[in-house]
Design an enzyme around this catalytic site. Structure first.
Site, PDB file in Angstrom:
ATOM      1  N   SER A 179       0.849  -1.197   0.000  1.00 25.24           N
ATOM      2  CA  SER A 179       0.000   0.000   0.000  1.00 25.24           C
ATOM      3  C   SER A 179       0.886   1.249   0.000  1.00 25.24           C
ATOM      4  CB  SER A 179      -0.922  -0.048   1.230  1.00 25.24           C
ATOM      5  OG  SER A 179      -1.901   0.948   1.140  1.00 25.24           O
ATOM      6  N   ASN A 180       0.352   2.374   0.422  1.00 24.72           N
ATOM      7  CA  ASN A 180       1.139   3.616   0.463  1.00 24.72           C
ATOM      8  C   ASN A 180       0.671   4.470   1.641  1.00 24.72           C
ATOM      9  OD1 ASN A 180      -1.074   5.445  -0.493  1.00 24.72           O
ATOM     10  ND2 ASN A 180      -0.958   4.048  -2.232  1.00 24.72           N
ATOM     11  N   HIS A 181       1.271   5.636   1.799  1.00 24.25           N
ATOM     12  CA  HIS A 181       1.045   6.458   2.998  1.00 24.25           C
ATOM     13  C   HIS A 181      -0.187   7.356   2.927  1.00 24.25           C
ATOM     14  CE1 HIS A 181       4.730   5.332   4.946  1.00 24.25           C
ATOM     15  NE2 HIS A 181       5.443   5.648   3.878  1.00 24.25           N
TER      16      HIS A 181
END
Ligand code: CTP
Ligand code: CA
Length: 227
Positions: A33-35
């Site tokens: 995923s990402n931030h």
């Protein structure tokens, strides 16, 4: 901004917004995923609701409270988001793609937890569909489409190319390297980009930017340019 808010300027509009990250499963316990926090997308949804619009929010996994009066459709993966967006986009007047969609997903999802070994390992990844590009390609007459771009260098050039490539009416370009911009903050430093104009904005809150984005989309619909 204030007078725009008071006038319930979007009371006859259907606004479709994406927010948050996507999660791409590797096995039953892990994902890529990402931030993305979802804050900017949620702020746009809240602003659209305040302006009287009929709002649908397609949200990746975030830890934000739901927005009152906004129809929220939770999704997990980019493929989920794509399916929902193909359906919802047909009904929308304004579309804002604030989600940080994962560019790749694991080629296969292991059905059991992957056990560790002492060897090096690799995960094979395949590209996800570009949802915004699809929406740009299938844009209906009178539909206004706003994308986002996250850049760490050559922002103006990269963002304008993205705007053109994805057939957006407006693109909000974030420079991750600038203080007060990006994923987890309550403020943002952005450049408004159209196919032929760039406008650098000073730092503002994600709430303020929510209203500004919607107002700019309305102005574009009315035939005004970004200046
Ligand atoms: N986006 C999308 N589907 C994807 C990837 C991105 O709809 N599979 C959308 C994002 O929601 C955002 C815009 O495209 O509105 C730009 O995302 P960004 O990651 O900045 O651009 P990419 O085209 O993915 O290019 P790159 O990551 O290589 O810079
Ligand atoms: Ca990307």
């Amino acid at each position: 901004v204030r007078s725009f808010q008071q006038e319930k300027n979007l009371s006859n509009k259907k606004v479709l917004i994406t927010a948050g990250p996507t999660q791409e499963a590797i096995d039953p316990v892990r994902f890529i995923s990402n931030h993305s926090s979802g804050k900017q997308g949620y702020a746009i949804a809240k602003a659209a609701k305040e302006l009287g619009a009929d709002v649908t929010l397609v949200s990746g996994p975030v830890s934000l409270p739901p927005v009152d009066g906004v129809h929220t459709i939770p999704v997990t993966t980019a493929l989920d988001m794509f399916e929902v967006m193909k359906e919802e986009a047909q009904k929308a007047d304004y579309i804002v793609m604030a989600a940080a969609v994962a560019d790749y997903r694991p080629a296969k999802v292991a059905s059991d937890k992957i056990k560790k070994t002492k060897e090096e390992t690799q995960i094979e990844m395949v590209p996800n569909p570009d949802i915004l590009a699809w929406i740009g390609q299938h844009k209906q007459e009178n539909q206004i489409v706003c994308g986002f771009a996250m850049e760490t260098k050559d922002l103006d050039k990269n963002a304008q190319e993205k705007c053109i490539r994805k057939n957006c009416d407006l693109l909000i370009a974030n420079n991750l390297k600038v203080e007060g911009a990006g994923f987890q903050t309550d403020t943002n430093v952005v450049t408004l980009v159209s196919k032929n104009t760039l406008k650098h904005l000073p730092k503002c809150t994600k709430e303020e930017l929510g209203f500004l984005i919607l107002r700019t989309m309305k102005e574009i619909e009315e035939g005004k340019s970004l200046c």
